[in-house]
Design a protein around this motif. Sequence first.
Motif, PDB file in Angstrom:
ATOM      1  N   ALA A 109       0.655  -1.259  -0.016  1.00  0.00           N
ATOM      2  CA  ALA A 109      -0.089   0.013   0.096  1.00  0.00           C
ATOM      3  C   ALA A 109       0.902   1.150   0.091  1.00  0.00           C
ATOM      4  O   ALA A 109       0.751   2.142  -1.011  1.00  0.00           O
ATOM      5  CB  ALA A 109      -1.058  -0.128   1.319  1.00  0.00           C
ATOM      6  N   ILE A 110       2.006   1.236   0.883  1.00  0.00           N
ATOM      7  CA  ILE A 110       2.842   2.282   0.916  1.00  0.00           C
ATOM      8  C   ILE A 110       3.469   2.373  -0.467  1.00  0.00           C
ATOM      9  O   ILE A 110       3.475   3.747  -0.918  1.00  0.00           O
ATOM     10  CB  ILE A 110       3.714   2.408   2.178  1.00  0.00           C
ATOM     11  N   GLY A 111       4.134   1.451  -0.769  1.00  0.00           N
ATOM     12  CA  GLY A 111       5.033   1.620  -2.085  1.00  0.00           C
ATOM     13  C   GLY A 111       4.076   2.210  -3.294  1.00  0.00           C
ATOM     14  O   GLY A 111       4.657   2.850  -3.940  1.00  0.00           O
ATOM     15  N   ASN A 112       2.799   1.561  -3.269  1.00  0.00           N
ATOM     16  CA  ASN A 112       1.936   2.013  -4.577  1.00  0.00           C
ATOM     17  C   ASN A 112       1.610   3.681  -4.425  1.00  0.00           C
ATOM     18  O   ASN A 112       1.518   4.311  -5.277  1.00  0.00           O
ATOM     19  CB  ASN A 112       0.968   1.123  -4.708  1.00  0.00           C
ATOM     20  N   ALA A 113       1.389   3.863  -3.258  1.00  0.00           N
ATOM     21  CA  ALA A 113       1.041   5.439  -2.966  1.00  0.00           C
ATOM     22  C   ALA A 113       2.190   6.221  -3.131  1.00  0.00           C
ATOM     23  O   ALA A 113       1.877   7.255  -4.002  1.00  0.00           O
ATOM     24  CB  ALA A 113       0.516   5.780  -1.543  1.00  0.00           C
ATOM     25  N   VAL A 114       3.299   5.912  -2.859  1.00  0.00           N
ATOM     26  CA  VAL A 114       4.617   6.723  -3.044  1.00  0.00           C
ATOM     27  C   VAL A 114       4.866   6.819  -4.707  1.00  0.00           C
ATOM     28  O   VAL A 114       5.006   7.730  -5.105  1.00  0.00           O
ATOM     29  CB  VAL A 114       5.478   6.418  -2.129  1.00  0.00           C
ATOM     30  N   ALA A 115       4.720   5.559  -5.149  1.00  0.00           N
ATOM     31  CA  ALA A 115       5.179   5.410  -6.731  1.00  0.00           C
ATOM     32  C   ALA A 115       4.132   6.274  -7.402  1.00  0.00           C
ATOM     33  O   ALA A 115       4.510   6.924  -8.303  1.00  0.00           O
ATOM     34  CB  ALA A 115       5.038   4.165  -7.131  1.00  0.00           C
ATOM     35  N   PHE A 116       2.694   6.381  -7.144  1.00  0.00           N
ATOM     36  CA  PHE A 116       1.725   7.039  -7.745  1.00  0.00           C
ATOM     37  C   PHE A 116       2.058   8.528  -7.687  1.00  0.00           C
ATOM     38  O   PHE A 116       2.026   9.292  -8.679  1.00  0.00           O
ATOM     39  CB  PHE A 116       0.492   6.783  -7.167  1.00  0.00           C
ATOM     40  N   ILE A 117       2.308   9.127  -6.494  1.00  0.00           N
ATOM     41  CA  ILE A 117       2.579  10.565  -6.285  1.00  0.00           C
ATOM     42  C   ILE A 117       3.900  10.943  -7.269  1.00  0.00           C
ATOM     43  O   ILE A 117       3.693  12.014  -7.768  1.00  0.00           O
ATOM     44  CB  ILE A 117       2.527  10.840  -4.704  1.00  0.00           C
ATOM     45  N   VAL A 118       4.850  10.196  -7.035  1.00  0.00           N
ATOM     46  CA  VAL A 118       6.249  10.453  -7.698  1.00  0.00           C
ATOM     47  C   VAL A 118       6.038  10.658  -9.209  1.00  0.00           C
ATOM     48  O   VAL A 118       6.546  11.379 -10.066  1.00  0.00           O
ATOM     49  CB  VAL A 118       7.243   9.604  -7.309  1.00  0.00           C
ATOM     50  N   ALA A 119       5.332   9.540  -9.723  1.00  0.00           N
ATOM     51  CA  ALA A 119       5.253   9.300 -11.094  1.00  0.00           C
ATOM     52  C   ALA A 119       4.305  10.488 -11.710  1.00  0.00           C
ATOM     53  O   ALA A 119       4.634  10.851 -12.651  1.00  0.00           O
ATOM     54  CB  ALA A 119       4.510   7.885 -11.456  1.00  0.00           C
ATOM     55  N   MET A 120       3.421  10.990 -11.205  1.00  0.00           N
ATOM     56  CA  MET A 120       2.672  11.986 -11.621  1.00  0.00           C
ATOM     57  C   MET A 120       3.636  13.444 -11.711  1.00  0.00           C
ATOM     58  O   MET A 120       3.413  13.994 -13.075  1.00  0.00           O
ATOM     59  CB  MET A 120       1.588  12.489 -10.472  1.00  0.00           C
ATOM     60  N   LEU A 121       4.377  13.411 -11.214  1.00  0.00           N
ATOM     61  CA  LEU A 121       5.249  14.576 -11.460  1.00  0.00           C
ATOM     62  C   LEU A 121       6.332  14.080 -12.605  1.00  0.00           C
ATOM     63  O   LEU A 121       6.665  15.109 -13.388  1.00  0.00           O
ATOM     64  CB  LEU A 121       6.290  15.005 -10.229  1.00  0.00           C
ATOM     65  N   ALA A 122       6.720  12.881 -12.586  1.00  0.00           N
ATOM     66  CA  ALA A 122       7.661  12.503 -13.602  1.00  0.00           C
ATOM     67  C   ALA A 122       6.896  12.534 -14.969  1.00  0.00           C
ATOM     68  O   ALA A 122       7.960  12.919 -15.809  1.00  0.00           O
ATOM     69  CB  ALA A 122       8.157  11.075 -13.106  1.00  0.00           C
ATOM     70  N   ILE A 123       5.883  12.253 -15.076  1.00  0.00           N
ATOM     71  CA  ILE A 123       5.348  12.009 -16.272  1.00  0.00           C
ATOM     72  C   ILE A 123       5.476  13.594 -16.906  1.00  0.00           C
ATOM     73  O   ILE A 123       5.500  13.717 -18.493  1.00  0.00           O
ATOM     74  CB  ILE A 123       3.855  11.549 -16.379  1.00  0.00           C
ATOM     75  N   LYS A 124       4.837  14.411 -16.412  1.00  0.00           N
ATOM     76  CA  LYS A 124       4.757  15.871 -16.825  1.00  0.00           C
ATOM     77  C   LYS A 124       6.110  16.377 -17.316  1.00  0.00           C
ATOM     78  O   LYS A 124       6.317  17.082 -17.968  1.00  0.00           O
ATOM     79  CB  LYS A 124       4.184  16.732 -15.825  1.00  0.00           C
ATOM     80  N   PHE A 125       7.131  16.041 -16.507  1.00  0.00           N
ATOM     81  CA  PHE A 125       8.524  16.554 -16.690  1.00  0.00           C
ATOM     82  C   PHE A 125       9.033  15.838 -17.927  1.00  0.00           C
ATOM     83  O   PHE A 125       9.751  16.565 -18.676  1.00  0.00           O
ATOM     84  CB  PHE A 125       9.454  16.132 -15.496  1.00  0.00           C
ATOM     85  N   PHE A 126       8.684  14.437 -18.175  1.00  0.00           N
ATOM     86  CA  PHE A 126       9.332  13.817 -19.243  1.00  0.00           C
ATOM     87  C   PHE A 126       9.111  14.108 -20.597  1.00  0.00           C
ATOM     88  O   PHE A 126       9.440  14.378 -21.572  1.00  0.00           O
ATOM     89  CB  PHE A 126       9.191  12.202 -18.895  1.00  0.00           C
ATOM     90  N   ILE A 127       7.459  14.393 -20.496  1.00  0.00           N
ATOM     91  CA  ILE A 127       7.231  14.687 -21.822  1.00  0.00           C
ATOM     92  C   ILE A 127       7.669  16.158 -22.492  1.00  0.00           C
ATOM     93  O   ILE A 127       8.039  16.373 -23.622  1.00  0.00           O
ATOM     94  CB  ILE A 127       5.673  14.837 -21.766  1.00  0.00           C
ATOM     95  N   GLY A 128       7.625  17.148 -21.496  1.00  0.00           N
ATOM     96  CA  GLY A 128       8.239  18.337 -21.771  1.00  0.00           C
ATOM     97  C   GLY A 128       9.613  18.334 -22.121  1.00  0.00           C
ATOM     98  O   GLY A 128      10.334  18.982 -23.180  1.00  0.00           O
ATOM     99  N   PHE A 129      10.408  17.443 -21.598  1.00  0.00           N
ATOM    100  CA  PHE A 129      11.871  17.447 -21.668  1.00  0.00           C
ATOM    101  C   PHE A 129      12.067  16.477 -23.012  1.00  0.00           C
ATOM    102  O   PHE A 129      13.087  17.049 -23.626  1.00  0.00           O
ATOM    103  CB  PHE A 129      12.554  16.406 -20.320  1.00  0.00           C
ATOM    104  N   LEU A 130      11.636  15.771 -23.215  1.00  0.00           N
ATOM    105  CA  LEU A 130      11.747  14.781 -24.442  1.00  0.00           C
ATOM    106  C   LEU A 130      11.552  15.899 -25.829  1.00  0.00           C
ATOM    107  O   LEU A 130      12.151  15.562 -26.766  1.00  0.00           O
ATOM    108  CB  LEU A 130      10.727  13.817 -24.434  1.00  0.00           C
ATOM    109  N   LYS A 131      10.396  16.406 -25.651  1.00  0.00           N
ATOM    110  CA  LYS A 131      10.193  17.289 -26.945  1.00  0.00           C
ATOM    111  C   LYS A 131      11.352  18.319 -27.034  1.00  0.00           C
ATOM    112  O   LYS A 131      11.527  18.678 -28.261  1.00  0.00           O
ATOM    113  CB  LYS A 131       8.784  18.220 -26.492  1.00  0.00           C
ATOM    114  N   LYS A 132      11.950  18.788 -25.892  1.00  0.00           N
ATOM    115  CA  LYS A 132      12.950  19.853 -25.951  1.00  0.00           C
ATOM    116  C   LYS A 132      14.440  19.218 -26.383  1.00  0.00           C
ATOM    117  O   LYS A 132      15.015  19.739 -27.199  1.00  0.00           O
ATOM    118  CB  LYS A 132      12.982  20.593 -24.829  1.00  0.00           C
ATOM    119  N   TYR A 133      14.602  18.377 -25.882  1.00  0.00           N
ATOM    120  CA  TYR A 133      16.069  17.751 -25.803  1.00  0.00           C
ATOM    121  C   TYR A 133      16.151  16.223 -26.476  1.00  0.00           C
ATOM    122  O   TYR A 133      17.324  16.022 -26.957  1.00  0.00           O
ATOM    123  CB  TYR A 133      16.548  17.717 -24.460  1.00  0.00           C
ATOM    124  N   GLY A 134      14.962  15.585 -26.556  1.00  0.00           N
ATOM    125  CA  GLY A 134      15.161  14.199 -27.268  1.00  0.00           C
ATOM    126  C   GLY A 134      15.824  12.994 -26.325  1.00  0.00           C
ATOM    127  O   GLY A 134      15.780  13.439 -24.871  1.00  0.00           O
TER     128      GLY A 134
END
Length: 263
Positions: free
Chosen positions: A213-238
């Motif tokens: 339960a703890i692992g899934n909750a933490v992974a969920f919160i951190v992944a929310m931030l990582a997804i938004k970062f990755f799309i923007g970074f990928l478009k800009k830098y490849g």
Amino acid sequence: MTTIQSIIIAIVEGLTEFLPISSTGHMIITEKILNITETDFIKVFTVAIQLGAILAVVVLYWKKFFDFKKWQFYIKLAVSVIPALLLGFLFSKKIDALLESSLTVAISLLAGGIILLFVDNLFKNTTIDTEEKVSFKKGFIIGIWQCLAMIPGISRSAASIIGGMQQKLTRSAAAEFSFFLAVPTMLAATGYKLYKYYKESGGFSADEIKQLAIGNAVAFIVAMLAIKFFIGFLKKYGFKVWGWYRIIVGIILLLLIWKGIIA
């Protein structure tokens, strides 16, 4: 495994699941560094908490996942996930055995890093910029590419994104389709792992349920931030930055294995 250790592994999972650097590989390395003894539950944990990260996709793209009028979207994902379901079922034991190999992770990180250095130049003529333009055939082929990630260190994200670009998807479209494909893939993998462990061990202890339960909750919160970062970074830098990162980490890991610091 302590609660602190499960939180650390979950943070690593959330950060790396959608980056082309292998979340499984990074979790294996983290477990080695933390001196966590490899048990059947640890193997289940590292797969199951990926579900928390994957659910972040459902939340961020909820309009796509809950638009039931566009039934082709669901059929497309079902077709695309078939290769992973078949190979995962047929080679489950061999895949589990690979999860214990730090050397496999190191070599995969290094080899994958070299490939990422050239991906942007290899697939320049990409024209498909939305999921709607992805055919069932293209989705199935991307699903085959995703199967490469059954080797720890390859990265499900990297394999499916490269597969998408090879099928003429733009970088951002390939990344988003990779996110979508992750949902049924990890739902199936997690469900199978949890059922198998429950059947063989006779159930989950209260502590194991708490860790999941703890692992899934933490992974969920951190992944929310990582997804938004990755799309923007990928478009800009490849991909080149991630290629160099993988190469550096792979070399460091090989040195640690050679020195006997990591088994």
